[in-house]
Motif scaffolding. Structure first.
Motif, PDB file in Angstrom:
ATOM      1  N   GLU A 119      24.325  -2.164 -40.855  1.00 33.88           N
ATOM      2  CA  GLU A 119      25.287  -2.470 -39.636  1.00 33.88           C
ATOM      3  C   GLU A 119      25.237  -3.710 -39.198  1.00 33.88           C
ATOM      4  O   GLU A 119      26.007  -4.393 -38.280  1.00 33.88           O
ATOM      5  N   ASP A 120      24.163  -4.377 -39.376  1.00 38.96           N
ATOM      6  CA  ASP A 120      23.734  -5.730 -38.953  1.00 38.96           C
ATOM      7  C   ASP A 120      24.176  -6.966 -39.572  1.00 38.96           C
ATOM      8  O   ASP A 120      24.376  -7.979 -39.224  1.00 38.96           O
ATOM      9  N   VAL A 121      24.703  -6.819 -40.918  1.00 42.21           N
ATOM     10  CA  VAL A 121      25.106  -7.995 -41.723  1.00 42.21           C
ATOM     11  C   VAL A 121      26.474  -7.687 -42.333  1.00 42.21           C
ATOM     12  O   VAL A 121      26.765  -6.723 -42.777  1.00 42.21           O
ATOM     13  N   ASP A 122      27.484  -8.769 -42.300  1.00 36.09           N
ATOM     14  CA  ASP A 122      28.695  -8.562 -42.664  1.00 36.09           C
ATOM     15  C   ASP A 122      28.645  -9.056 -44.173  1.00 36.09           C
ATOM     16  O   ASP A 122      27.741  -9.482 -44.724  1.00 36.09           O
ATOM     17  N   THR A 123      29.610  -9.081 -44.839  1.00 34.06           N
ATOM     18  CA  THR A 123      29.674  -9.509 -46.238  1.00 34.06           C
ATOM     19  C   THR A 123      29.133 -11.169 -46.618  1.00 34.06           C
ATOM     20  O   THR A 123      28.855 -11.392 -47.668  1.00 34.06           O
ATOM     21  N   SER A 124      29.321 -11.737 -45.392  1.00 32.43           N
ATOM     22  CA  SER A 124      28.803 -13.068 -45.764  1.00 32.43           C
ATOM     23  C   SER A 124      27.299 -13.336 -45.388  1.00 32.43           C
ATOM     24  O   SER A 124      26.868 -14.421 -45.494  1.00 32.43           O
ATOM     25  N   GLY A 125      26.729 -12.223 -44.781  1.00 32.00           N
ATOM     26  CA  GLY A 125      25.391 -12.347 -44.400  1.00 32.00           C
ATOM     27  C   GLY A 125      25.081 -12.593 -43.081  1.00 32.00           C
ATOM     28  O   GLY A 125      23.689 -13.051 -42.649  1.00 32.00           O
ATOM     29  N   VAL A 126      25.994 -13.098 -42.272  1.00 34.69           N
ATOM     30  CA  VAL A 126      26.041 -13.499 -41.030  1.00 34.69           C
ATOM     31  C   VAL A 126      25.867 -12.334 -39.964  1.00 34.69           C
ATOM     32  O   VAL A 126      26.695 -11.468 -39.974  1.00 34.69           O
ATOM     33  N   SER A 127      24.921 -12.505 -39.028  1.00 37.03           N
ATOM     34  CA  SER A 127      24.527 -11.385 -38.225  1.00 37.03           C
ATOM     35  C   SER A 127      25.972 -11.141 -37.293  1.00 37.03           C
ATOM     36  O   SER A 127      26.461 -11.987 -36.553  1.00 37.03           O
ATOM     37  N   LEU A 128      26.170  -9.773 -37.137  1.00 36.27           N
ATOM     38  CA  LEU A 128      27.202  -9.581 -36.184  1.00 36.27           C
ATOM     39  C   LEU A 128      26.748  -9.195 -34.944  1.00 36.27           C
ATOM     40  O   LEU A 128      27.642  -8.957 -33.957  1.00 36.27           O
ATOM     41  N   HIS A 129      25.584  -9.043 -34.689  1.00 36.90           N
ATOM     42  CA  HIS A 129      24.899  -8.995 -33.303  1.00 36.90           C
ATOM     43  C   HIS A 129      24.845 -10.502 -32.739  1.00 36.90           C
ATOM     44  O   HIS A 129      24.844 -11.290 -33.260  1.00 36.90           O
ATOM     45  N   ASP A 130      24.362 -10.356 -31.466  1.00 37.44           N
ATOM     46  CA  ASP A 130      24.294 -11.570 -30.681  1.00 37.44           C
ATOM     47  C   ASP A 130      23.133 -12.579 -31.422  1.00 37.44           C
ATOM     48  O   ASP A 130      22.352 -12.030 -31.794  1.00 37.44           O
ATOM     49  N   ASP A 131      23.632 -13.842 -31.266  1.00 40.96           N
ATOM     50  CA  ASP A 131      22.650 -14.766 -31.855  1.00 40.96           C
ATOM     51  C   ASP A 131      21.332 -14.727 -31.396  1.00 40.96           C
ATOM     52  O   ASP A 131      20.468 -15.142 -31.995  1.00 40.96           O
ATOM     53  N   ASN A 132      21.141 -14.223 -30.026  1.00 42.02           N
ATOM     54  CA  ASN A 132      19.865 -14.130 -29.534  1.00 42.02           C
ATOM     55  C   ASN A 132      18.800 -13.050 -29.796  1.00 42.02           C
ATOM     56  O   ASN A 132      17.705 -12.857 -29.567  1.00 42.02           O
ATOM     57  N   ASP A 133      19.345 -11.908 -30.868  1.00 42.04           N
ATOM     58  CA  ASP A 133      18.703 -11.004 -30.994  1.00 42.04           C
ATOM     59  C   ASP A 133      17.336 -11.453 -31.825  1.00 42.04           C
ATOM     60  O   ASP A 133      16.472 -10.674 -31.583  1.00 42.04           O
ATOM     61  N   TRP A 134      17.360 -12.330 -32.879  1.00 36.92           N
ATOM     62  CA  TRP A 134      16.176 -12.685 -33.342  1.00 36.92           C
ATOM     63  C   TRP A 134      15.202 -13.359 -32.451  1.00 36.92           C
ATOM     64  O   TRP A 134      14.205 -13.259 -32.679  1.00 36.92           O
ATOM     65  N   MET A 135      15.906 -14.203 -31.253  1.00 41.93           N
ATOM     66  CA  MET A 135      14.810 -14.479 -30.423  1.00 41.93           C
ATOM     67  C   MET A 135      14.196 -13.674 -29.729  1.00 41.93           C
ATOM     68  O   MET A 135      12.893 -13.817 -29.331  1.00 41.93           O
TER      69      MET A 135
END
Length: 342
Positions: A119-135
């Protein structure tokens, strides 16, 4: 012999996986032809693979010598022949059979990846969550929680993002380390030279730091399983903003004058036993660096661990591992001077 995705998806738990994960399993799966009368596996023994019946007939024999016959028409053939570990039955080929075998650890990892990351990754592999999640994931780790706020701001400014593809090797064992990495999206696996899977990586996990701390070569390979995105930090920035602020030093005098209300301390020597045979700091505990990671679960988090500096860069790596695991740790300067006592 390759197996089709349709056949693979007829077995559990592969029928729950999306196409991209099925492809990954298919690459690891093996089809085997087994002759009539062959013992496929014996009861009570560990077996590293899950085995499925593709064609032919197999007898499963339990401890009471009761026999269950499995063939392609059996509903139970959708599950592995060896459901439990170690096996509770013996499996014997009643006819010539075709088997599908997949490493059990790999199946566990794929299920973990698919259930936590799809649920976190679309077909291009870009996160669908907020960019700050990894932070946020980084800031919750013991290692990053000890950094000054100014360093944290600079770290996030200096990280650079890079898209990666499925099967792409991010770091390779034996190569020099130039970057520290964080997985922003997608999933990856850590492998040794033999291709054995050591760990799974999910969004928010970081890797590649040990080669930078010790200025050594990479001790494992990290390969992407799905498309995704990594954030990377140059070695110079890693050392300036992350390594140096966390690495603390003490002297023997500091230990002697340590305030009684502070936590107890334990001196650690991370050299090999042969190295410390002749001389070592009295009352120090020997845990060689190559065993430290496995020993972390046995350490006391109420104790401050003081690592002797007589093992060179290994001391820095040890303190990093301890800090990363949430322990209070530091380096004892000029440990060789205290071989007579502290």
């Amino acid at each position: 012999m390759a197996i089709s995705l349709d056949v693979l998806a007829s077995f559990a738990p592969f029928n729950t996986l999306s196409h991209e994960y099925l492809v990954q399993v298919a690459e690891k799966a093996n089809l085997r032809e087994v002759s009539k009368g062959t013992i496929i596996f014996k009861r009570g023994r560990p077996f590293p693979e899950k085995v499925y019946l593709v064609g032919g007939t197999v007898d499963l024999i339990d401890s009471s010598f009761q026999v269950s016959t499995i063939n392609p028409a059996s509903e139970s053939r959708r599950s592995p022949l060896n459901i439990t570990q170690p096996t509770q039955v013996s499996a014997v080929a009643k006819s010539d059979v075709t088997l599908l075998a997949v490493d059990s650890d790999f199946i566990d990892l794929v299920l973990a990846w698919s259930e936590s990351s799809d649920e976190d990754v679309d077909t291009s592999g870009v996160s669908l969550h907020d960019d700050n999640d990894w932070m946020s994931s980084l800031l919750q780790s013991p290692l990053f929680s000890r950094l000054p706020p100014a360093n944290i701001r600079q770290l996030f400014i200096r990280f650079s993002g890079h898209k990666v593809q499925a099967d792409e090797v991010v770091i390779k064992q034996g190569e020099r380390g130039d970057y520290f990495y964080v997985l922003e999206s997608g999933s990856a696996m850590v492998m040794d030279t033999a291709g054995k899977i050591l760990a799974a990586l999910r969004p928010g996990n970081y890797f590649g730091e040990e080669a930078l701390v010790g200025d050594t070569t990479r001790n494992a390979t990290v390969k992407m399983i799905t498309p995704g995105k990594i954030m990377r930090l140059k070695k110079e920035d890693f050392r300036e903003l992350l390594q140096e602020p966390i690495l603390k030093f003490v002297t023997a005098d500091d230990l002697k004058n340590r305030a009684p209300e502070l936590p107890a301390y334990q001196i650690l020597d991370v050299r090999l036993p042969l190295e410390r045979r002749m001389q070592s700091v009295p009352d120090s505990r020997n845990i060689p660096l190559n065993q430290l990671r496995n020993q972390l679960k046995n350490l006391d988090d109420a104790v401050t661990y003081v690592v002797t500096d007589d093992s060179g860069r290994r001391s820095d790596v040890a303190v990093h591992l301890l800090t990363q695991a949430g322990f209070d740790s530091c380096v004892l300067r000029n440990a060789a001077q205290y071989y007579g006592g502290i």
